[in-house]
Design a protein around this motif. Sequence first.
Motif, PDB file in Angstrom:
ATOM      1  N   ALA A 287      -9.364 -13.192 -21.759  1.00  0.00           N
ATOM      2  CA  ALA A 287      -9.537 -14.185 -20.696  1.00  0.00           C
ATOM      3  C   ALA A 287     -10.080 -13.516 -19.447  1.00  0.00           C
ATOM      4  CB  ALA A 287      -8.202 -14.849 -20.400  1.00  0.00           C
ATOM      5  N   PRO A 288     -10.898 -14.251 -18.696  1.00  0.00           N
ATOM      6  CA  PRO A 288     -11.349 -13.685 -17.420  1.00  0.00           C
ATOM      7  C   PRO A 288     -10.182 -13.626 -16.447  1.00  0.00           C
ATOM      8  CG  PRO A 288     -12.050 -15.953 -17.636  1.00  0.00           C
ATOM      9  CD  PRO A 288     -11.441 -15.582 -18.947  1.00  0.00           C
ATOM     10  N   PRO A 289     -10.217 -12.694 -15.539  1.00  0.00           N
ATOM     11  CA  PRO A 289      -9.131 -12.610 -14.557  1.00  0.00           C
ATOM     12  C   PRO A 289      -9.141 -13.845 -13.672  1.00  0.00           C
ATOM     13  CG  PRO A 289     -10.927 -11.140 -13.969  1.00  0.00           C
ATOM     14  CD  PRO A 289     -11.249 -11.673 -15.326  1.00  0.00           C
ATOM     15  N   ASP A 290      -7.977 -14.443 -13.488  1.00  0.00           N
ATOM     16  CA  ASP A 290      -7.909 -15.617 -12.622  1.00  0.00           C
ATOM     17  C   ASP A 290      -6.953 -15.365 -11.463  1.00  0.00           C
ATOM     18  OD1 ASP A 290      -5.582 -15.531 -14.004  1.00  0.00           O
ATOM     19  OD2 ASP A 290      -5.624 -17.598 -14.697  1.00  0.00           O
ATOM     20  N   HIS A 291      -6.787 -14.117 -11.142  1.00  0.00           N
ATOM     21  CA  HIS A 291      -5.868 -13.757 -10.075  1.00  0.00           C
ATOM     22  C   HIS A 291      -6.630 -13.065  -8.954  1.00  0.00           C
ATOM     23  CE1 HIS A 291      -2.619 -14.463 -12.934  1.00  0.00           C
ATOM     24  NE2 HIS A 291      -3.363 -13.820 -13.798  1.00  0.00           N
ATOM     25  N   ALA A 292      -6.277 -13.380  -7.760  1.00  0.00           N
ATOM     26  CA  ALA A 292      -6.851 -12.670  -6.618  1.00  0.00           C
ATOM     27  C   ALA A 292      -5.886 -11.586  -6.177  1.00  0.00           C
ATOM     28  CB  ALA A 292      -7.100 -13.654  -5.478  1.00  0.00           C
ATOM     29  N   LEU A 293      -6.429 -10.471  -5.808  1.00  0.00           N
ATOM     30  CA  LEU A 293      -5.599  -9.391  -5.291  1.00  0.00           C
ATOM     31  C   LEU A 293      -5.679  -9.400  -3.778  1.00  0.00           C
ATOM     32  CD1 LEU A 293      -6.564  -6.460  -7.670  1.00  0.00           C
ATOM     33  CD2 LEU A 293      -4.391  -7.656  -7.569  1.00  0.00           C
ATOM     34  N   GLY A 294      -4.555  -9.217  -3.126  1.00  0.00           N
ATOM     35  CA  GLY A 294      -4.578  -9.075  -1.674  1.00  0.00           C
ATOM     36  C   GLY A 294      -5.024  -7.679  -1.316  1.00  0.00           C
ATOM     37  N   ARG A 295      -4.725  -7.283  -0.121  1.00  0.00           N
ATOM     38  CA  ARG A 295      -5.106  -5.953   0.327  1.00  0.00           C
ATOM     39  C   ARG A 295      -4.353  -4.898  -0.473  1.00  0.00           C
ATOM     40  NH1 ARG A 295      -7.234  -4.099   4.998  1.00  0.00           N
ATOM     41  NH2 ARG A 295      -8.653  -5.825   4.656  1.00  0.00           N
ATOM     42  N   ILE A 296      -5.068  -4.012  -1.132  1.00  0.00           N
ATOM     43  CA  ILE A 296      -4.432  -2.961  -1.910  1.00  0.00           C
ATOM     44  C   ILE A 296      -4.905  -1.604  -1.397  1.00  0.00           C
ATOM     45  CG2 ILE A 296      -4.442  -4.515  -3.892  1.00  0.00           C
ATOM     46  CD1 ILE A 296      -6.429  -2.561  -5.216  1.00  0.00           C
ATOM     47  N   THR A 297      -4.175  -0.573  -1.769  1.00  0.00           N
ATOM     48  CA  THR A 297      -4.560   0.784  -1.386  1.00  0.00           C
ATOM     49  C   THR A 297      -4.525   1.685  -2.626  1.00  0.00           C
ATOM     50  OG1 THR A 297      -2.458   1.914  -0.964  1.00  0.00           O
ATOM     51  CG2 THR A 297      -3.218   0.368   0.727  1.00  0.00           C
ATOM     52  N   HIS A 298      -5.022   2.882  -2.443  1.00  0.00           N
ATOM     53  CA  HIS A 298      -4.971   3.869  -3.518  1.00  0.00           C
ATOM     54  C   HIS A 298      -3.546   4.095  -4.018  1.00  0.00           C
ATOM     55  CE1 HIS A 298      -8.999   6.110  -2.526  1.00  0.00           C
ATOM     56  NE2 HIS A 298      -9.174   5.175  -3.433  1.00  0.00           N
ATOM     57  N   ALA A 299      -2.569   3.941  -3.129  1.00  0.00           N
ATOM     58  CA  ALA A 299      -1.182   4.218  -3.513  1.00  0.00           C
ATOM     59  C   ALA A 299      -0.670   3.234  -4.558  1.00  0.00           C
ATOM     60  CB  ALA A 299      -0.282   4.195  -2.283  1.00  0.00           C
ATOM     61  N   ASP A 300      -1.342   2.092  -4.725  1.00  0.00           N
ATOM     62  CA  ASP A 300      -0.886   1.085  -5.686  1.00  0.00           C
ATOM     63  C   ASP A 300      -1.260   1.430  -7.128  1.00  0.00           C
ATOM     64  OD1 ASP A 300       0.167  -0.512  -3.621  1.00  0.00           O
ATOM     65  OD2 ASP A 300      -1.800  -1.423  -3.263  1.00  0.00           O
ATOM     66  N   LEU A 301      -2.170   2.357  -7.307  1.00  0.00           N
ATOM     67  CA  LEU A 301      -2.626   2.640  -8.675  1.00  0.00           C
ATOM     68  C   LEU A 301      -1.494   3.205  -9.534  1.00  0.00           C
ATOM     69  CD1 LEU A 301      -5.038   2.777 -10.683  1.00  0.00           C
ATOM     70  CD2 LEU A 301      -5.277   5.169 -10.008  1.00  0.00           C
ATOM     71  N   ARG A 302      -0.816   4.234  -9.014  1.00  0.00           N
ATOM     72  CA  ARG A 302       0.217   4.869  -9.839  1.00  0.00           C
ATOM     73  C   ARG A 302       1.309   3.888 -10.280  1.00  0.00           C
ATOM     74  NH1 ARG A 302       3.933  10.335  -9.095  1.00  0.00           N
ATOM     75  NH2 ARG A 302       5.358   9.776 -10.764  1.00  0.00           N
ATOM     76  N   PRO A 303       1.947   3.143  -9.353  1.00  0.00           N
ATOM     77  CA  PRO A 303       3.005   2.241  -9.819  1.00  0.00           C
ATOM     78  C   PRO A 303       2.487   1.167 -10.769  1.00  0.00           C
ATOM     79  CG  PRO A 303       2.581   1.966  -7.448  1.00  0.00           C
ATOM     80  CD  PRO A 303       1.859   3.190  -7.880  1.00  0.00           C
ATOM     81  N   THR A 304       1.236   0.759 -10.609  1.00  0.00           N
ATOM     82  CA  THR A 304       0.681  -0.237 -11.530  1.00  0.00           C
ATOM     83  C   THR A 304       0.541   0.350 -12.934  1.00  0.00           C
ATOM     84  OG1 THR A 304      -0.509  -1.282  -9.697  1.00  0.00           O
ATOM     85  CG2 THR A 304      -1.283  -1.771 -11.927  1.00  0.00           C
ATOM     86  N   VAL A 305       0.050   1.576 -13.015  1.00  0.00           N
ATOM     87  CA  VAL A 305      -0.089   2.225 -14.326  1.00  0.00           C
ATOM     88  C   VAL A 305       1.288   2.448 -14.943  1.00  0.00           C
ATOM     89  CG1 VAL A 305      -0.823   4.347 -15.486  1.00  0.00           C
ATOM     90  CG2 VAL A 305      -2.301   3.285 -13.760  1.00  0.00           C
ATOM     91  N   GLU A 306       2.240   2.864 -14.139  1.00  0.00           N
ATOM     92  CA  GLU A 306       3.594   3.068 -14.666  1.00  0.00           C
ATOM     93  C   GLU A 306       4.152   1.762 -15.223  1.00  0.00           C
ATOM     94  OE1 GLU A 306       5.223   6.812 -11.991  1.00  0.00           O
ATOM     95  OE2 GLU A 306       5.127   4.837 -11.059  1.00  0.00           O
ATOM     96  N   ALA A 307       3.949   0.670 -14.501  1.00  0.00           N
ATOM     97  CA  ALA A 307       4.439  -0.622 -14.985  1.00  0.00           C
ATOM     98  C   ALA A 307       3.740  -1.036 -16.276  1.00  0.00           C
ATOM     99  CB  ALA A 307       4.235  -1.685 -13.905  1.00  0.00           C
ATOM    100  N   LEU A 308       2.444  -0.746 -16.385  1.00  0.00           N
ATOM    101  CA  LEU A 308       1.730  -1.071 -17.622  1.00  0.00           C
ATOM    102  C   LEU A 308       2.343  -0.353 -18.816  1.00  0.00           C
ATOM    103  CD1 LEU A 308      -2.045  -1.015 -16.617  1.00  0.00           C
ATOM    104  CD2 LEU A 308      -0.832  -2.918 -17.684  1.00  0.00           C
TER     105      LEU A 308
END
Length: 348
Positions: A287-308
Motif C-alpha cells: 500500500a502507498p503510505p497514507d501517513h504524514a510525518l511531522g517534524r522529525i530529526t536524525h535522532a528518530d531513526l534509531r528508535p524507529t529501527v529498534e521498534a521495527l
Amino acid sequence: MRNGPATLIFSVLCLCAAPCGARRQHDEPNVVVVALDGVRWQEVLEGTDPALGGDRRALFAALRGGLGGRVLAVPDARVANGTFKSLPAYLSLLSGRWSDCASNACGRAAVETLPERLARTGLPSAVIASWAPIERAAARSPGAVFVNAGLQPLDDGTGDAVFAAINAAQAADPPPWGAARRDRYTMAHALRYLRTHRPRFLFVALNDADEWAHQGDYGRYVDALESFDRWLGELAATIDALDAGGGRTLLVVTTDHGRGRGAAWRDHGGDPDAGRVWMYLRLAGGAPPDHALGRITHADLRPTVEALFGLDPVRCPTCGRPLAAVLAWARLPDARRVAGAPGGAHAP
Ligand SMILES: [Zn+2]
C-alpha cells in the motif's frame, strides 16, 4: 563515474543470482540505511541550481519515484546537533540522540550504538562507509559490530575473491582527498556484503558529493548525485531480489547535513540552512503510505529501527522517538506490536 559497482560485481551476479542466505520468514524485517554526505535538499527536491551552473534539471528521479516501490518522503527534517557537521550527524543517527559533538575530531560514540545493540541482540549488522571517521560513530566498542570504513580493505573473514578484487581496485585508485575511498568501491562492497551475508541491518555511507562540493566543483557534485541515484536503483533491485526468498526490507535514504544557499553552497558548518535535511523511506510494493510525518530529526531513526525489530526503543532526555507513521506503514508484525507506543522525549 566511469565504472559503477554493477561493473565491478558482474561476476558476483553470475555466481549468486538467487538469494545466497538461508530462506527467511516472509514478514521478517530488515533495514538498510544509506547516508549520502552533504546532499542539499535543494538538489533533491528542485534539481540542479541554475545559479550554480547550467539549466535547471531534475535529480534523484529514481529515488523520488520510489525505486520500483513505494516511498514515504520527508522533505524537511532536521539534524540533531548544533553545528551541522558530519561526525555529529553520524553520531546522532547511530546513537539515537542529540549530539553535543561540535567537530569532525570528536571521539567515538559514548553509548552502545544502534548496530552494536542489534548485533548483541542476535541481529547481524554491518556498517560500510567511504569516510573513515564514521567508524567512531558506528561503534563504542571496536569489534562489537562489523565496520569497514575509509581506505581500509574489507575483510569479512571468508577469503572472498570479490572483496579482494574490490580492495585491490580501491587501493589503486585513491581519491584526491584523505581519509576516504571513492564511493564506487564502497557501494560495490555494500552490495556484495548484502548478497553474501544478508545482514538484518546495514548502514552504508557515501561521501563523494561532499568532497566535490567543498572543492567548489558543482559539475562533479551533480555527477556524484546522479551516481547515487543510479546506485540506489541497483540497491533496491538487489534488496527486492533477496526479499523474494523471504524477508521484507525497509530502505532509508538520508543525508548528514545540508549546505549553504547560493554562493555559500560549498560549505555547511555554521550555515543555518545546512541544518535542514531530507529522508526517504522505501518499501517494495504494498500500500502507498497514507501517513504524514511531522517534524522529525536524525535522532528518530534509531528508535524507529529498534521498534521495527520489536526492541524497546532507546530512551533518554534527548533521544528521538519511534515514528509511529513509519511503523504503521511498514505493517510488519513487530511494528504492529509497538506502533503507537509512547516514545522518548524529542531532541531539542
Ligand atoms: Zn558531511
